[in-house]
Motif scaffolding. Structure first.
Motif, PDB file in Angstrom:
ATOM      1  N   THR A 370       0.837  -1.202   0.000  1.00  0.00           N
ATOM      2  CA  THR A 370       0.000   0.000   0.000  1.00  0.00           C
ATOM      3  C   THR A 370       0.869   1.250   0.000  1.00  0.00           C
ATOM      4  O   THR A 370       0.658   2.176  -0.785  1.00  0.00           O
ATOM      5  N   ASP A 383      -4.134  -1.316  -4.279  1.00  0.00           N
ATOM      6  CA  ASP A 383      -3.090  -1.480  -3.265  1.00  0.00           C
ATOM      7  C   ASP A 383      -2.899  -2.906  -2.764  1.00  0.00           C
ATOM      8  O   ASP A 383      -1.955  -3.170  -2.037  1.00  0.00           O
ATOM      9  N   ASP A 384      -3.788  -3.861  -3.155  1.00  0.00           N
ATOM     10  CA  ASP A 384      -3.682  -5.159  -2.473  1.00  0.00           C
ATOM     11  C   ASP A 384      -4.078  -6.405  -3.279  1.00  0.00           C
ATOM     12  O   ASP A 384      -3.520  -7.458  -3.038  1.00  0.00           O
ATOM     13  N   TYR A 401      -6.722  -0.479   1.964  1.00  0.00           N
ATOM     14  CA  TYR A 401      -6.732  -0.857   3.379  1.00  0.00           C
ATOM     15  C   TYR A 401      -5.314  -0.639   3.891  1.00  0.00           C
ATOM     16  O   TYR A 401      -4.475  -1.530   3.790  1.00  0.00           O
ATOM     17  N   ARG A 449      -5.808   0.270  11.172  1.00  0.00           N
ATOM     18  CA  ARG A 449      -6.035   0.296   9.724  1.00  0.00           C
ATOM     19  C   ARG A 449      -7.009   1.386   9.309  1.00  0.00           C
ATOM     20  O   ARG A 449      -7.916   1.738  10.057  1.00  0.00           O
TER      21      ARG A 449
HETATM   22 CA   LIG Z   1      -2.192  -2.938   2.209  1.00  0.00          CA
END
Ligand SMILES: [Ca+2]
Ligand SMILES: Nc1ncnc2c1ncn2[C@@H]1O[C@H](COP(=O)(O)OP(=O)(O)OP(=O)(O)O)[C@@H](O)[C@H]1O
Ligand SMILES: O=C([O-])CC(=O)C(=O)O
Ligand SMILES: [Mn+2]
Length: 665
Positions: A370, A383-384, A401, A449
């Protein structure tokens, strides 16, 4: 009012000598005519309401019906459509033993004054029992459905009904995930049936802990009964995968506004038109996380169980409220569905340069996917979680996230600025009065988070798709401090490190881990893959070869010694390294080869002190360095033993080369 000489002053004509306005006691003639009996003190129009309720009813107007009805649809089409939608939700929530769904009605039960636009519906399967035999109290009650609420509505629900929900000074919704502040991989079970027994990866190293169909149904029934016993449940109908050809429809049924807002942010949000035509979901999550599983139930080893049934296309969550279970649960489903269509699913971040050059960032939790894919000079694709198909790359999700521990505005400005109204902030600590968040405070957990929609990042690429990747960056946070900050990899080396999936797991994301330890997780995400790692590796090799992508290994972990004596590589340096990969400059650099791992390391990178590029230089104790290097090499070798008997793809040579691409001593 302007005076004759042009100066500004307050109305002087009604002022007395002391400067205060005079009170007018005599009405002027024209006022008396229009104003019969009552004395007014305001000039604005009075509100058009006789009672407070009437006044309040003026505040909100009905949401516009979404799409205009087409000519072929009758006047009741909108009502029919709503009825169908509710019927579908009731069917989702149907008890399998009683064969009926709950009576559902749309809207907030607290708003008793509001009559639902559509009368309550329930779902009943055709069966041979007389319906009266099946009647129970639960069949007599209504379950209110809060369907695809907006972030504002979800904020209100959370703040009113969920303890621990607060608005922070930047407008985010701070919330607590309860006793679990990370995923519970040891409680993740998958139904083993005729199909999955052959298809999936089982046994040593596999994340798939088996359960039988019957036990799944016991847990499903428990979750459904719990959810239907509530006065209201949240339902999200959303999408996964920005590639329109391979989009999946998902429904998430949950009991908390926190869960609904989290998924609103993390999945792809449908347009009103798409929502109207949503129909039946391809996959459904029943999140009854507040309610434990029954430990007398076969297979249950704790009060938590996350159960996946691929045949039924359902997932049941009991005993954990950590929202990441839903996100990563769906990722597991994609890791099954996509490879069946020859599409590679990847635990990676992804961004694109101004010239269309795409980079993938692989890595385990906390290694920098991220952080490094969120780059002010590049377009963020995701990002994931991504897919790589013949069309190029596509993000699976609609949000990001980000880890928030020690987050700073200076180092990660785009993530900092994304934490605003609409963002879910999990398990952070804030000042009770100012509501300023203290990101350094780990009192609740290390694994704090932020979940926000991807468009909260200013240079997000919408739709989140891009061409074939040029660079494949493997991130490892090496707690031993012996891997170089960056190495250029051959294709077999890329495959070797992809299958190994090494990192030092950063504390907190998985329940129970408190400090970094060396971890190997196949494909940089063994917790989520469904098939054997070599299946994904073969696809990656084939795609990298076909599209000429270069592999890199980047250590975002320790330098100058192991965890405890050395220190983590400065984010600013890692960013410079990544810049040099993107620009192509690093491809042109001079390289030397390291001992043991045989990694190609550059001698120079703009903006990075050259002496840190070879870890051998940064350790003051050279013997300790060599010992540690050998120790890590040994761990790699040992880990790879289980893969020695597997073939990777159709090409025998590649398999041989991959086996030879590991540490050599
Ligand atoms: Ca991440
Ligand atoms: N040199 C570095 N490179 C990258 N990240 C660093 C570095 N030094 C410190 N960090 C920190 O490490 C963390 C990386 O976490 P990040 O959120 O990017 O993980 P992730 O790979 O996305 O994991 P997950 O899959 O769990 O979301 C961030 O908190 C970041 O600030
Ligand atoms: O799933 C989570 O909780 C966070 C995450 O992205 C990961 O662990 O890879
Ligand atoms: Mn992740």
């Amino acid at each position: 009012m302007a005076t004759e000489n042009g100066e500004f002053s307050f109305n002087s004509s009604v002022r007395g000598r002391n400067g205060l306005p005079k009170i007018q006691t005599h009405k002027k003639a024209e006022d008396v005519e229009t104003d019969k009996e009552i004395c007014h003190d305001d000039s604005a129009q009075p509100v058009k309401a006789q009672t407070l309720d009437e006044l309040h009813s003026l505040q909100k107007k009905k949401s516009a019906p979404t799409t205009p009805l087409t000519a072929t649809q009758g006047p009741f089409a909108e009502e029919d459509r709503q009825k169908q939608q509710l019927q579908s939700i009731s069917a989702s929530l149907a008890s399998l033993t009683r064969e009926t769904g709950p009576k559902v009605v749309k809207g907030d039960p607290a708003r008793t004054a509001e009559t639902p636009r559509v009368s309550a519906v329930s779902h009943q399967q055709h069966h041979h029992f007389s319906p009266t035999l099946n009647i129970s109290d639960s069949a007599l009650k209504f379950t209110h459905i809060l369907y695809n609420l907006s972030p504002a509505e979800l904020y209100e629900q959370a703040i009113k009904y969920e303890k621990g929900s607060f608005i922070t000074s930047s407008g985010a919704l701070a919330t607590l995930s309860g006793a679990k502040t990370g995923r519970s991989p040891r409680d993740k079970r998958v139904v083993k049936d005729e199909t999955t027994a052959d298809d999936l990866w089982w046994g040593k190293g596999s994340p798939n802990i088996e359960m039988d169909e019957h036990t799944f149904l016991v847990n499903r029934e428990r979750a459904v009964d719990y959810l239907c016993s509530l006065e209201k449940v949240f339902v999200n109908d959303q999408f996964l995968n920005w590639d329109p050809e391979h989009r999946i429809k998902v429904r998430i049924v949950s009991a908390r506004a926190y869960h609904s807002l989290f998924m609103h942010n993390m999945c792809i949000r449908p347009t009103p038109e798409e929502l109207e035509n949503f129909g039946t979901p391809d996959f459904t999550i029943y999140n009854a996380g507040q309610f434990p599983c029954n430990r007398y139930t076969h297979y249950m080893t704790s009060s938590t169980s996350i159960d996946l049934n691929l045949a039924r296309r359902e997932m049941v969550i009991l005993g954990t409220q950590y929202a990441g279970e839903m996100k990563k649960g769906l990722f597991g489903v994609m890791h099954y569905l996509m490879p069946k269509r020859q599409i590679l699913s990847l635990h990676s971040g992804c961004n694109m340069g101004k010239d269309g050059d795409v980079a993938l960032f692989f890595g385990l939790s906390g290694t920098g996917k991220t952080t490094l894919s969120t780059d002010h000079n590049r377009y963020l694709i995701g990002d994931d979680e991504h897919c790589w198909s013949d069309n190029g790359v596509s993000n699976i999700e609609g949000g990001c996230y980000a880890k928030c521990v020690d987050l700073s505005r200076e180092k990660e400005p785009d993530i900092w600025n994304a934490i605003k109204f609409g963002t879910v902030l999990e398990n952070v600590v804030f000042d009770e009065h100012t509501r300023e968040v203290d990101y350094s405070d780990k009192s609740v957990t290390e694994n704090t988070r932020a979940a926000y929609p991807i468009e909260f990042i200013p240079n997000a690429k919408i739709p989140c798709v891009g061409p074939h990747p040029k660079n494949v960056i493997l991130l490892a946070c090496d707690a031993f401090g012996v891997l170089p900050p960056v190495s250029k990899l051959s294709l077999p080396q890329t495959m070797y490190h992809f299958i190994s999936g090494y990192t030092a797991l950063v504390a907190g994301t998985e329940d129970g881990i408190k400090e970094p330890t060396a971890t190997f997780s196949a494909c940089f995400g063994a917790a989520f893959i469904m098939l054997h790692p070599t299946k994904y590796a073969a696809m990656l090799a084939e795609k990298m070869q076909k599209h000429g992508a270069t592999g890199w290994l980047v250590n975002t972990g320790w330098s100058g010694g192991s965890y405890g004596s050395g220190s983590r590589i400065k984010l600013a340096y890692t960013r410079k390294i990544i810049d040099a990969i993107h620009s192509g400059a690093l491809l042109e650099a001079n390289y030397t080869k390291t001992e043991i791992f045989g990694l190609e390391i550059p001698t120079e990178i703009e903006g990075v002190p050259s002496e840190i590029l070879d870890p051998a230089n940064t350790w003051s104790d050279k013997n300790a360095y060599k010992d540690t290097l050998l120790k890590l090499g040994g761990l790699f070798k040992k880990n790879f033993e289980v893969f020695l008997n597997y073939k990777i793809g159709a090409d025998n040579n590649l398999t041989e080369e991959i086996l030879a691409a590991g540490p050599n001593f």
